[in-house]
Design an enzyme around this catalytic site. Structure first.
Site: not given
Ligand code: AMP
Length: 215
Positions: A13, A126, A159, A170
């Protein structure tokens, strides 16, 4: 205009949203990037978010909802691509209410689909630059010099939430809390599915085709 990019962690994404930002002048709104930036700055929000993110848990709904509203309010004439939001029922409902109030409309919800085993492979390979945000894959898109960002020369890291145990957590949270939203958006007639196993360019042109039909 609002485009929602939907899909499990690791489907690409962020990569696609960055390309759409460059090529189609969308504002890329990634809740994950915003939270990581708050962690880097050591703000109260960052300290709170880190305690959830490192374990692979979601940050509380009201925190992310407020963050998104803060960024889009007063900008109904601009286009946003939402990456990583909404992730729960409560976020989807709050988003609908917020968009109606602020004068936005969702043009399309694009669901990027990749099998779980491919995702685990992608995420465990990654590496990211915490300085400029560039991301690499050690197999498909390795940096020119091992461990060093091609863009800014900073050290690349994995990360904390990209370890296999946390990735699996996740993915299961995604199945439990986020997948039900696919049905929610299917009912609006705005959901578009893409098989996101191909090349970055071919997936990007499929998204751009969808946008040209739905804008
Ligand atoms: P991402 O980079 O989108 O994979 O997000 C990394 C982490 O940020 C996720 O595993 C959540 O812990 C937190 N996070 C990001 N977006 C959200 C959201 N919309 N709601 C809740 N937690 C979020």
């Amino acid at each position: 205009m609002i485009i929602i990019l939907f899909g499990a962690p690791g489907v690409g994404k962020g990569t696609q949203a960055k390309l759409l930002q460059e090529r189609k002048s969308f504002n890329h709104l990634s809740t994950g990037d915003l939270l990581r930036s708050a962690i880097k700055s050591g703000t109260e929000l960052g300290i709170l978010a880190k305690s959830f993110m490192d374990k692979g848990d979601f940050v509380p709904d009201q925190v992310v909802i407020a963050m998104v509203e803060e960024l889009i309010k007063g900008k109904a004439h601009e286009s946003f691509i939402l990456d990583g939001f909404p992730r729960t029922d409560a976020q989807a409902v709050a988003l609908d209410e917020m968009l109606a109030r602020l004068g936005f409309e969702i043009s399309a919800v694009v669901n990027l689909q990749v099998p779980d085993e491919d995702i685990i492979q992608r995420l465990s390979q990654r590496r990211v630059c915490l300085n400029c945000g560039a991301t690499y894959n050690l197999l498909a898109n390795a940096p020119k010099k091992e461990g060093v960002c091609d863009v800014c020369g900073n050290t690349l890291v994995q990360r904390e939430d990209d370890s296999e145990v946390t990735i699996r957590k996740r993915l299961s949270l995604y199945q439990e809390k986020t997948v039900p939203l696919i049905n929610y958006y299917h009912k609006t007639g705005k959901l578009r599915e893409i098989n996101a196993v191909g090349s970055v360019e071919s997936i990007n042109s499929q998204i751009i085709d969808i946008l040209s039909v739905n804008s």
